[in-house]
Every structure is written in structure tokens, then in C-alpha cells.
Design a protein around this motif. Structure first.
Motif, PDB file in Angstrom:
ATOM      1  N   VAL A   1      29.443  31.642 120.560  1.00 47.74           N
ATOM      2  CA  VAL A   1      28.405  32.180 119.457  1.00 47.74           C
ATOM      3  C   VAL A   1      28.783  33.799 119.845  1.00 47.74           C
ATOM      4  O   VAL A   1      28.104  34.411 120.477  1.00 47.74           O
ATOM      5  CB  VAL A   1      26.880  31.540 120.640  1.00 47.74           C
ATOM      6  N   PRO A   2      28.807  33.916 118.334  1.00 50.64           N
ATOM      7  CA  PRO A   2      29.356  35.984 118.667  1.00 50.64           C
ATOM      8  C   PRO A   2      27.162  36.200 118.612  1.00 50.64           C
ATOM      9  O   PRO A   2      26.457  35.658 117.752  1.00 50.64           O
ATOM     10  CB  PRO A   2      29.929  36.027 117.558  1.00 50.64           C
ATOM     11  N   GLY A   3      27.501  37.659 118.865  1.00 46.13           N
ATOM     12  CA  GLY A   3      26.315  38.528 118.760  1.00 46.13           C
ATOM     13  C   GLY A   3      26.875  39.802 119.573  1.00 46.13           C
ATOM     14  O   GLY A   3      27.638  39.307 120.458  1.00 46.13           O
ATOM     15  N   GLU A   4      25.645  40.421 119.332  1.00 44.79           N
ATOM     16  CA  GLU A   4      25.503  41.774 119.661  1.00 44.79           C
ATOM     17  C   GLU A   4      26.110  42.155 121.012  1.00 44.79           C
ATOM     18  O   GLU A   4      26.299  43.425 122.195  1.00 44.79           O
ATOM     19  CB  GLU A   4      24.659  43.045 119.173  1.00 44.79           C
ATOM     20  N   SER A   5      25.583  41.019 122.056  1.00 44.79           N
ATOM     21  CA  SER A   5      26.266  41.544 123.538  1.00 44.79           C
ATOM     22  C   SER A   5      26.926  41.637 123.758  1.00 44.79           C
ATOM     23  O   SER A   5      27.481  42.677 125.456  1.00 44.79           O
ATOM     24  CB  SER A   5      24.714  40.514 124.419  1.00 44.79           C
ATOM     25  N   TYR A   6      27.783  41.306 123.273  1.00 43.11           N
ATOM     26  CA  TYR A   6      29.478  40.976 124.237  1.00 43.11           C
ATOM     27  C   TYR A   6      30.310  41.705 122.645  1.00 43.11           C
ATOM     28  O   TYR A   6      31.095  40.595 123.012  1.00 43.11           O
ATOM     29  CB  TYR A   6      29.793  40.313 125.335  1.00 43.11           C
ATOM     30  N   LEU A   7      29.525  42.723 121.865  1.00 42.64           N
ATOM     31  CA  LEU A   7      30.895  43.186 120.866  1.00 42.64           C
ATOM     32  C   LEU A   7      32.253  43.504 121.576  1.00 42.64           C
ATOM     33  O   LEU A   7      33.348  43.341 120.526  1.00 42.64           O
ATOM     34  CB  LEU A   7      30.132  43.469 120.258  1.00 42.64           C
ATOM     35  N   ALA A   8      32.285  43.825 122.729  1.00 40.42           N
ATOM     36  CA  ALA A   8      33.626  44.468 123.357  1.00 40.42           C
ATOM     37  C   ALA A   8      34.813  43.240 123.780  1.00 40.42           C
ATOM     38  O   ALA A   8      35.490  43.009 122.919  1.00 40.42           O
ATOM     39  CB  ALA A   8      33.631  45.473 124.649  1.00 40.42           C
ATOM     40  N   ALA A   9      34.437  42.433 123.578  1.00 38.42           N
ATOM     41  CA  ALA A   9      34.644  41.202 124.134  1.00 38.42           C
ATOM     42  C   ALA A   9      35.700  40.813 123.010  1.00 38.42           C
ATOM     43  O   ALA A   9      36.826  39.621 123.207  1.00 38.42           O
ATOM     44  CB  ALA A   9      34.292  40.135 125.165  1.00 38.42           C
ATOM     45  N   LEU A  10      34.185  40.688 122.155  1.00 36.03           N
ATOM     46  CA  LEU A  10      35.104  40.018 121.599  1.00 36.03           C
ATOM     47  C   LEU A  10      36.050  40.350 120.160  1.00 36.03           C
ATOM     48  O   LEU A  10      36.690  40.596 120.011  1.00 36.03           O
ATOM     49  CB  LEU A  10      33.913  40.034 120.040  1.00 36.03           C
TER      50      LEU A  10
END
Length: 52
Positions: free
Chosen positions: A16-25
Motif C-alpha cells: 500500500v503506497p504511503g509517504e513513510s517509504y517514498l524513497a523505496a517507491l
């Protein structure tokens, strides 16, 4: 982290996309690992288990 997933042969990631791991996305965007976007964490877990 994404480089290690690819190095170990992972071809698909579920989440589930989220702001906590934007670098990984962002890293997944250029990686050979396909990201399947889910609406709920439980659904992502079921899909990953079925894929595995």
C-alpha cells in the motif's frame, strides 16, 4: 533495499503506497521489481502469499 530484492530474485512486490517509504517507491520505479499497488495491507499479504 530494492537492489537487494532484485539481487535475491524478487520479481514482484505488493504493498500500500504511503509517504513513510517514498524513497523505496521511487527506487521501485527504476528497478526490475514490479510493484502491485493494493488498497489494504491484508490484501497485499494474501496476494504475496499466493504469489510465493
Amino acid at each position: 533495499m530494492i537492489d537487494q530484492l532484485a539481487a535475491h530474485g524478487a520479481d514482484t512486490a505488493y504493498g500500500v503506497p504511503g509517504e513513510s517509504y517514498l524513497a523505496a517507491l521511487d527506487a521501485l520505479h527504476d528497478a526490475p521489481v514490479r510493484m502491485v499497488v493494493c488498497r489494504h495491507e491484508g490484501g497485499a499479504a494474501y496476494m504475496a502469499e499466493a504469489h510465493g
